[in-house]
Design an enzyme around this catalytic site. Structure first.
Site, mmCIF file in Angstrom:
data_model
loop_
_atom_site.group_PDB
_atom_site.id
_atom_site.type_symbol
_atom_site.label_atom_id
_atom_site.label_comp_id
_atom_site.label_asym_id
_atom_site.label_seq_id
_atom_site.Cartn_x
_atom_site.Cartn_y
_atom_site.Cartn_z
ATOM 1 N N ARG A 11 0.824 -1.210 0.000
ATOM 2 C CA ARG A 11 0.000 0.000 0.000
ATOM 3 C C ARG A 11 0.864 1.267 0.000
ATOM 4 O O ARG A 11 0.643 2.176 -0.801
ATOM 5 C CB ARG A 11 -0.932 0.018 1.211
ATOM 6 N N ILE A 12 1.839 1.350 0.896
ATOM 7 C CA ILE A 12 2.650 2.568 0.967
ATOM 8 C C ILE A 12 3.644 2.626 -0.183
ATOM 9 O O ILE A 12 3.875 3.694 -0.758
ATOM 10 C CB ILE A 12 3.367 2.666 2.330
ATOM 11 N N ARG A 79 13.754 -11.714 -0.321
ATOM 12 C CA ARG A 79 13.353 -11.335 1.033
ATOM 13 C C ARG A 79 14.524 -10.876 1.892
ATOM 14 O O ARG A 79 14.321 -10.281 2.948
ATOM 15 C CB ARG A 79 12.638 -12.508 1.716
ATOM 16 N N THR A 121 9.260 3.697 6.291
ATOM 17 C CA THR A 121 7.902 4.245 6.246
ATOM 18 C C THR A 121 7.055 3.679 7.383
ATOM 19 O O THR A 121 5.927 3.232 7.187
ATOM 20 C CB THR A 121 7.232 3.942 4.894
ATOM 21 N N CYS A 154 1.639 7.098 10.165
ATOM 22 C CA CYS A 154 0.616 7.988 9.615
ATOM 23 C C CYS A 154 -0.101 8.730 10.734
ATOM 24 O O CYS A 154 -0.432 9.920 10.594
ATOM 25 C CB CYS A 154 -0.381 7.189 8.776
ATOM 26 N N THR A 155 -0.326 8.064 11.863
ATOM 27 C CA THR A 155 -1.042 8.689 12.972
ATOM 28 C C THR A 155 -0.192 9.752 13.650
ATOM 29 O O THR A 155 -0.691 10.823 14.019
ATOM 30 C CB THR A 155 -1.498 7.619 13.978
ATOM 31 N N ARG A 199 -6.252 -8.421 16.599
ATOM 32 C CA ARG A 199 -6.029 -8.302 15.148
ATOM 33 C C ARG A 199 -6.259 -9.631 14.442
ATOM 34 O O ARG A 199 -6.342 -9.679 13.214
ATOM 35 C CB ARG A 199 -4.615 -7.795 14.863
ATOM 36 N N GLY A 213 1.678 3.327 19.062
ATOM 37 C CA GLY A 213 2.734 4.102 19.703
ATOM 38 C C GLY A 213 2.747 5.539 19.247
ATOM 39 O O GLY A 213 3.673 6.293 19.571
#
Length: 337
Positions: A11-12, A79, A121, A154-155, A199, A213
């Site tokens: 996504r990012i 990986r 990120t 992001c938060t 989750r 966090g």
């Protein structure tokens, strides 16, 4: 030009590439992608996006690369960062977007593979990682200080700009934050095992309380808030856009109109492009695709007893955050000697 490779084309990673493609004066040149998927699949997911729609670009792929508007981006799938061809490709900066290599030890594997610097990120874990939030402390960036830097979460990018305005004007004594957050890839779409038992539950049919966090991490970019903030996340059944609810006790008595006034002024001046302000009665989907880090919803600001302040701010946790990753990468590029 600073040569950039993206590690992790999720996504990012894909949002970052889209944001970069939208810049006309970028000092960055994306030259490589490492992802577990193949180039044709990644090209398809870049072109067709459930949140962003179809990308208006000429996109093609072969076994070893993706070409976007005539720009060929080499692709590899491994990986282990130590095996990546960053030296061969003359990579300067790696955008570490897997969410896996978030420690200094893990991220510097890219440096061992030939890159010069790594931008995570996600929140960095452990020492020797510089954390920067555009609009808050990114102007303090020192190029030689860290091999590995973090764009925080992001938060944190949503909370820190307006939290700084409140602290600068009224003085934060202590507070708590709740982010009502869209579900992410680190949740299960059906009940299945996960190290976090909450989750592990189906993301699209539950409100899922979990840790964040973000509030504590604000102190990494606003040191005077060390130990003053804490918070939780409520993951909800929406695919994108989230909202922060900050409640703080302040030193200087105030009223809601005064709080909104200083936030609106900052949005129009010192934090323009990072912080926005609205008093319209909007909902989450109205903020999809917003470029800023946070949009204060002035219609929801409250003050109780003069010293308890509640501020609500919306954010596109994918697109807005990815714009800041590009911004921080541009800052790195401008500081390269």
């Amino acid at each position: 030009m600073t040569r950039v490779a993206i590690n992790g084309f999720g996504r990012i990673g894909r949002n970052f590439l889209r944001c970069w493609l939208g810049r006309t004066d970028s000092q960055l040149e994306v030259v490589g992608i490492n992802d577990t998927s193949d180039p044709r699949t990644n090209a398809h997911l870049l072109r067709y996006d459930s949140m962003l729609g179809k990308l208006d670009a000429d996109i093609s792929a072969d076994e070893n690369s993706i070409t976007v508007n005539g720009k060929t981006i080499k692709c590899v799938s491994d990986r282990n960062p130590l095996n990546l061809p960053w030296a061969e490709w003359n990579v300067d900066l790696v955008i570490e977007a897997t969410g896996v290599f978030v420690t200094h030890e893990g991220a510097t594997k890219h440096v061992q593979a030939g890159a010069k610097k790594v931008l995570i990120t996600a929140p960095g874990k452990g020492p020797n990682i510089g954390t920067y939030v555009v609009g808050v402390n990114a102007h303090e960036y020192k190029h030689e200080e860290y091999e590995v830097i973090s764009n925080a979460s992001c938060t944190t990018n949503c909370l820190a700009p307006f939290g700084k305005v409140i602290n600068d004007n009224f003085g934060i004594i202590k507070g708590t934050m709740t982010t009502t957050h869209s579900y992410t890839g680190d949740q299960r779409i059906l009940d299945a095992s996960h190290r976090d038992l909450r989750r592990a539950r189906a993301a699209a049919v539950n409100i899922v309380p979990t840790s964040t966090g973000a509030a504590k991490a604000v102190a990494l970019v606003i040191p005077e808030l060390q130990g003053k903030l804490n918070g939780i996340a409520l993951r909800v059944p929406t695919p994108n856009v989230s909202v922060v609810d900050l409640v703080v006790q302040v030193e200087k008595n105030t009223i809601a109109e005064q709080v909104n006034g200083v936030l609106k002024e900052a949005a129009n001046t010192s934090l323009k492009g990072v912080l926005e302000y609205t008093d319209l009665e909007l909902v989450s989907s109205d903020f999809r695709g917003t470029d800023c880090s946070s949009t204060v919803d002035g219609s929801l600001t409250m003050v109780m007893g003069g010293d308890m302040v509640k501020v609500i701010a919306w954010y596109d946790n994918e697109w807005g955050y990815s714009q800041r990753v590009v911004d921080l990468a541009e800052i790195v590029a401008k500081n390269w000697k």
